[in-house]
Write an enzyme that holds these catalytic residues in place. Structure first.
Site, PDB file in Angstrom:
ATOM      1  N   THR A 157      41.241  44.433  40.189  1.00 55.60           N
ATOM      2  CA  THR A 157      40.559  43.928  38.998  1.00 55.60           C
ATOM      3  C   THR A 157      41.525  43.011  38.240  1.00 55.60           C
ATOM      4  O   THR A 157      42.663  42.820  38.663  1.00 55.60           O
ATOM      5  CB  THR A 157      40.118  45.083  38.069  1.00 55.60           C
ATOM      6  OG1 THR A 157      41.270  45.588  37.371  1.00 55.60           O
ATOM      7  CG2 THR A 157      39.466  46.219  38.839  1.00 55.60           C
ATOM      8  N   CYS A 158      41.075  42.487  37.099  1.00 55.18           N
ATOM      9  CA  CYS A 158      41.951  41.586  36.351  1.00 55.18           C
ATOM     10  C   CYS A 158      43.159  42.316  35.780  1.00 55.18           C
ATOM     11  O   CYS A 158      44.182  41.696  35.487  1.00 55.18           O
ATOM     12  CB  CYS A 158      41.178  40.885  35.235  1.00 55.18           C
ATOM     13  SG  CYS A 158      40.530  41.993  33.973  1.00 55.18           S
ATOM     14  N   ASN A 159      43.062  43.632  35.639  1.00 56.35           N
ATOM     15  CA  ASN A 159      44.166  44.372  35.025  1.00 56.35           C
ATOM     16  C   ASN A 159      44.906  45.304  35.968  1.00 56.35           C
ATOM     17  O   ASN A 159      45.837  45.988  35.540  1.00 56.35           O
ATOM     18  CB  ASN A 159      43.655  45.175  33.823  1.00 56.35           C
ATOM     19  CG  ASN A 159      43.541  44.316  32.585  1.00 56.35           C
ATOM     20  OD1 ASN A 159      44.373  43.452  32.350  1.00 56.35           O
ATOM     21  ND2 ASN A 159      42.494  44.519  31.806  1.00 56.35           N
ATOM     22  N   GLY A 169      33.564  50.287  30.013  1.00 58.71           N
ATOM     23  CA  GLY A 169      32.650  50.763  31.041  1.00 58.71           C
ATOM     24  C   GLY A 169      32.646  49.982  32.342  1.00 58.71           C
ATOM     25  O   GLY A 169      32.166  50.494  33.358  1.00 58.71           O
ATOM     26  N   GLY A 205      32.284  29.610  33.496  1.00 59.13           N
ATOM     27  CA  GLY A 205      31.990  30.769  34.335  1.00 59.13           C
ATOM     28  C   GLY A 205      30.689  31.414  33.897  1.00 59.13           C
ATOM     29  O   GLY A 205      30.308  31.320  32.723  1.00 59.13           O
ATOM     30  N   ALA A 206      29.997  32.064  34.846  1.00 54.99           N
ATOM     31  CA  ALA A 206      28.701  32.669  34.509  1.00 54.99           C
ATOM     32  C   ALA A 206      28.547  34.053  35.131  1.00 54.99           C
ATOM     33  O   ALA A 206      27.443  34.474  35.460  1.00 54.99           O
ATOM     34  CB  ALA A 206      27.559  31.752  34.973  1.00 54.99           C
ATOM     35  N   GLY A 207      29.657  34.761  35.258  1.00 58.90           N
ATOM     36  CA  GLY A 207      29.617  36.120  35.801  1.00 58.90           C
ATOM     37  C   GLY A 207      29.354  37.152  34.715  1.00 58.90           C
ATOM     38  O   GLY A 207      28.955  36.828  33.587  1.00 58.90           O
ATOM     39  N   LYS A 208      29.619  38.413  35.055  1.00 58.76           N
ATOM     40  CA  LYS A 208      29.343  39.504  34.115  1.00 58.76           C
ATOM     41  C   LYS A 208      30.200  39.383  32.860  1.00 58.76           C
ATOM     42  O   LYS A 208      29.730  39.640  31.752  1.00 58.76           O
ATOM     43  CB  LYS A 208      29.601  40.852  34.794  1.00 58.76           C
ATOM     44  CG  LYS A 208      29.212  42.034  33.927  1.00 58.76           C
ATOM     45  CD  LYS A 208      29.288  43.343  34.673  1.00 58.76           C
ATOM     46  CE  LYS A 208      28.819  44.492  33.776  1.00 58.76           C
ATOM     47  NZ  LYS A 208      28.884  45.797  34.460  1.00 58.76           N
TER      48      LYS A 208
END
Length: 432
Positions: free
Chosen positions: A49-51, A115, A189-192
């Protein structure tokens, strides 16, 4: 067999290190293949993930298995092991199990209680199964962790109003500007993450929002969820033109290299134009050289800690409730894990009884004659299998269910002695 997790996170490594270890989805399959080819690694799951980047393994030998993972991380990141090692953490068995439970529950996140991580853990489990990395043990572990994450979100208050990376990014802007209503905002960007950005921007009073994305269809799908605000969408080729007209730009794309840098921003910042950049992507979408431009204020995910610190204390109290639930889920996994030692005994007992059944069935059918045997063999076969299964059912269930380790081992020893199973077990596989 041993469980371990080796990795790094926002707690152990800055974004410039994390982005080098980030594994794009297009490269996940080859990462699984590489790790599964290791001599000592039996199962593997990759949480990227990003983190954080965390690699969960089941290893036949722990230290050689860990070395294989560290070698993989060094190769894939192009960082020498000496530079990489200070940023890594390694947890073994019970600690690794509890760590995954805490991750799934959002207790190890930059934003406590967020979440999104639970969906990422589910995706890790799915990809691990898809690419044949997750076997019996990690399958059970990840299912237990997902259950733990769900329980924490439904049985505690930590998820109530929990902020995400996206909402923290908006809060960071609010801290710097106080209001956002009069500013022109662009999201690349158009993700979550971008959808959450729009949601939080609107809640803070933003009305002038644009979306820039490679796929216009996906961008329109995002904007369709926010009918109360007119949100125009633009192709990536129009990005610099839109940025020139914007005051605040959020970037959240899957690009593996920066899409904004000093050279492409300098021409659009004529005169005293100022611009705020908030990059919540890993790898970063904004190059570090933008800081050389006088009128730009640039922030990345590591800068969100300033926002997170404001509400961390109240959320930490809520996290104490969650820890109790996680202990229950860890215990449930440990009970299952310890029951695996019964598998060789159960397998050998079944094989031995099955061998006896086949021998005696063959004798009986030969005495009955070929004509009778052909007509009734299927019925007699089913009858003998049914008898064996019913005889073995209770001992096997009781052996697996016995939670007292010493009592279970005494029961196994008794079975091994009574049925003379010791030699078969010593030559068999532990978890076959």
């Amino acid at each position: 067999m041993n469980i371990a997790v080796i990795g790094l996170s926002h707690k152990t490594a800055p974004v410039e290190v994390r982005e080098k270890l980030s594994i794009p989805e297009a490269e996940i399959e080859s990462a699984f293949a590489n790790l599964c080819n290791g001599t000592h690694i039996q199962e593997v799951a990759i949480l990227s993930t990003c983190n954080r980047l965390e690699i969960y393994v089941v290893a036949s030998e722990m230290q050689p298995g860990i070395r294989e993972v560290i070698h993989f991380l060094s190769e894939s990141s192009k960082l020498p092991i000496k530079e990489l090692r200070p940023h890594l953490f390694m947890l073994l068995h019970e600690d690794a199990v509890m760590h995954l439970m805490r991750v799934a529950a959002g207790l190890d996140s930059l934003v406590l209680g967020e979440g999104q991580i639970l969906a990422q853990v589910k995706q890790t489990h799915k990809l691990g199964q898809q690419y044949k990395g997750v076997g019996r043990i990690l399958n059970r572990l990840f299912k237990q962790a997902i259950t733990a994450g769900k329980r924490v979100r439904t049985e505690t208050s930590i998820g109530t109003g929990a902020v995400s990376i996206s909402s923290a990014a908006v809060e960071l802007v609010m801290m710097k500007l106080e209001t956002i209503a009069d500013y022109r905002v662009a999201i690349v960007g158009a993700g979550k993450m971008s959808r959450l950005l729009v949601q939080h921007l609107i809640s803070k009073g933003a009305t002038n929002i644009s979306i820039i994305n490679r796929s216009l269809g996906r961008a329109r799908e995002l904007t369709s969820k926010f009918c109360e605000v007119n949100i125009p969408v633009y192709e990536l080729s129009e990005m610099m033109e839109i940025i020139q007209k914007s005051d605040i730009v959020f970037t959240s794309t899957g690009a593996t290299e920066p899409i904004l840098n000093k050279s492409n921003l300098e021409p659009v910042l004529a005169g005293d134009r100022s611009l705020m950049l908030v990059d919540i992507s890993v790898p970063r979408n904004v190059a570090t050289d933008v800081s050389e431009l006088a009128n730009i204020r640039s922030f990345n995910v590591d800068d969100l800690k300033e926002v997170v610190a404001q509400n961390q204390e109240s959320r930490r109290k809520m996290a104490m409730e969650a820890e109790v639930l996680l202990e229950e889920e860890v215990e449930a996994f440990e009970v299952w894990w310890s029951s695996l030692e019964t598998v060789p005994t159960i397998n050998c007992l079944r094989q031995k009884i099955e061998g006896i059944r086949e021998q005696e069935l063959e004798k009986a059918l030969s005495r009955l004659g070929s004509e009778f045997a052909e007509r009734h063999q299927e019925v007699i076969e089913a009858l003998t299998r049914g008898i064996v299964n019913k005889i073995l059912h209770d001992p096997m269930v009781q052996l697996r269910a016995q939670q007292d380790i010493e009592a279970r081992r005494r029961a196994m020893q008794t079975l091994q002695t009574l049925f003379n199973l010791e030699s078969e077990i010593s030559s068999g596989s532990q978890y076959s």
